[in-house]
Structures are given as structure tokens and as C-alpha cells.
Write a protein that holds these residues in place. Structure first.
Motif, short mmCIF file in Angstrom:
data_model
loop_
_atom_site.label_atom_id
_atom_site.label_comp_id
_atom_site.label_asym_id
_atom_site.label_seq_id
_atom_site.Cartn_x
_atom_site.Cartn_y
_atom_site.Cartn_z
N ASN A 32 35.99 43.83 44.00
CA ASN A 32 36.39 43.77 42.50
C ASN A 32 37.22 44.36 42.28
OD1 ASN A 32 34.37 45.78 42.03
ND2 ASN A 32 33.22 44.09 41.13
N LEU A 33 37.15 46.03 42.58
CA LEU A 33 37.98 46.82 43.13
C LEU A 33 39.44 46.58 41.83
CD1 LEU A 33 37.32 49.89 42.55
CD2 LEU A 33 39.00 50.15 44.84
N ASP A 34 40.33 45.89 43.17
CA ASP A 34 41.63 45.73 42.31
C ASP A 34 41.18 44.84 41.34
OD1 ASP A 34 42.67 47.25 44.36
OD2 ASP A 34 42.47 45.32 45.64
N ALA A 35 40.64 44.05 40.73
CA ALA A 35 40.49 43.55 39.16
C ALA A 35 39.17 43.84 38.35
CB ALA A 35 40.40 42.22 39.86
N ARG A 49 40.02 54.67 45.27
CA ARG A 49 40.71 55.06 46.23
C ARG A 49 40.80 56.63 46.53
NH1 ARG A 49 42.44 49.11 46.01
NH2 ARG A 49 40.72 48.29 46.82
N ALA A 109 42.28 51.45 40.44
CA ALA A 109 41.94 50.96 41.83
C ALA A 109 42.73 52.22 42.87
CB ALA A 109 41.91 50.01 42.20
N GLU A 110 44.14 52.50 42.15
CA GLU A 110 44.72 53.86 43.01
C GLU A 110 43.54 55.33 43.19
OE1 GLU A 110 48.86 55.99 43.18
OE2 GLU A 110 48.39 54.31 42.05
N ASN A 148 44.67 48.03 35.75
CA ASN A 148 43.72 47.21 37.25
C ASN A 148 44.12 48.34 38.23
OD1 ASN A 148 41.36 46.24 36.64
ND2 ASN A 148 42.80 43.59 36.54
N PRO A 149 45.65 48.04 38.67
CA PRO A 149 46.41 49.01 39.85
C PRO A 149 45.70 50.69 39.81
CG PRO A 149 48.03 48.08 38.53
CD PRO A 149 46.84 47.95 37.83
#
Length: 160
Positions: free
Chosen positions: A41-44, A22, A18-19, A14-15
Motif C-alpha cells: 500500500n505504500l504507493d497508495a 523510501r 512514498a518517495e 501519494n507518490p
């Protein structure tokens, strides 16, 4: 880049996913509002893609996440899915990996009994649009559904 594999997302990804997303959006000078950058929901993503008719795949060497893409039902439709959050770090672009990821996603979509696949992208992401066209997507005159990505003003559809 033979050491890279496409596999389903795991919770621990997940992290990093997302990173990566971005970072690609920032690299492309994409707006932060009206794009995946600010999606709730981007971080999950692992949790978001647990529905039976959805999946998110990552491109990884087992340590680093280099790219990803997902398929989920377009809101309000059981026959149209959406290709979502397909992004790759610059170091793996142009090596045929996007086409492999696209095939994985479209195969999943067809196996899940979707009849069409929709996507939204930024007008400036021309290389991505070429990949989409090679994969059978055609341009649409207007958006489908309400994804919340109002900054993504290029819409495409693939009918299986």
C-alpha cells in the motif's frame, strides 16, 4: 519552520509520501524486505487510510512533503491501533515536529475509541524511540499482530 503544517493526506500526495518514506529508510540503511519499503500500500496511502478508524497525516509547506504518520487498526483488533509509517526528512528532525505529529496521531486514535497504540521500529532508530518513550510508549517483549514487518524487531505500546 513555522510555514510547515500537518494535514490529512490527499490523493496527490501519494507518490511524494512514498518517495519520502523510501528515502528515509535508505538513509537509515534499513532493509528493504520486512519494512514499510516494500508494503503493497505504500504507493497508495491515501486510498489505504480511507477507513473511518484510520488516518494518515503529512507535514508539508504546501509544496514538499517533509514527513508523515498514520493510525490504523492493528489487524484483528478493534481496540488496538498501530502507529504506522512515521518518517521525517532529516532537514525537519529535532525541531519538535515529530512530537506535534505524534500528538495529532494519538489524539485521532483516542477520538476513534482505541484503547492502546502499538508500533514497530528498527532497533537502530534510537531518536525515534526516544520520541515514542516521551509520548508514553513502553517496550514490549514480543510483537503484536502480524504486520509483515519482520525486520522491525523493536516493539512498543502506549495505553491510553
Amino acid at each position: 519552520m513555522e510555514h510547515l503544517k500537518i494535514r490529512p493526506i490527499q490523493k496527490a500526495d501519494n507518490p511524494f509520501v512514498a518517495e519520502m518514506i523510501r528515502a528515509v529508510l535508505i538513509e537509515n540503511n534499513a532493509p528493504k524486505t520486512g519494512t514499510a519499503y516494500e508494503d503493497e500500500n505504500l504507493d497508495a496511502l491515501y486510498e489505504f487510510y480511507q477507513e473511518e478508524s484510520s488516518a494518515y497525516f503529512v507535514l508539508t509547506d504546501g509544496v514538499k512533503i517533509y514527513g508523515g504518520a498514520g493510525i490504523a487498526s492493528l489487524e484483528g483488533s478493534s481496540v488496538i491501533c498501530e502507529l504506522q509509517k512515521m518518517y521525517f526528512l532529516q532537514e525537519v528532525r529535532g525541531k519538535g515536529l515529530g512530537m506535534q505529529m505524534m500528538r495529532k496521531c494519538l489524539d485521532f486514535a483516542q477520538a476513534a475509541n482505541y484503547k492502546k497504540c502499538y508500533l514497530e521500529t528498527l532497533p537502530s532508530m534510537l531518536a525515534a524511540q526516544k520520541l515514542y518513550q516521551k509520548s508514553g510508549f513502553v517496550y514490549l517483549e514480543e510483537r503484536l499482530g502480524n504486520t509483515g514487518h519482520f525486520s522491525c524487531t523493536t516493539w512498543m505500546l502506549n495505553e491510553f
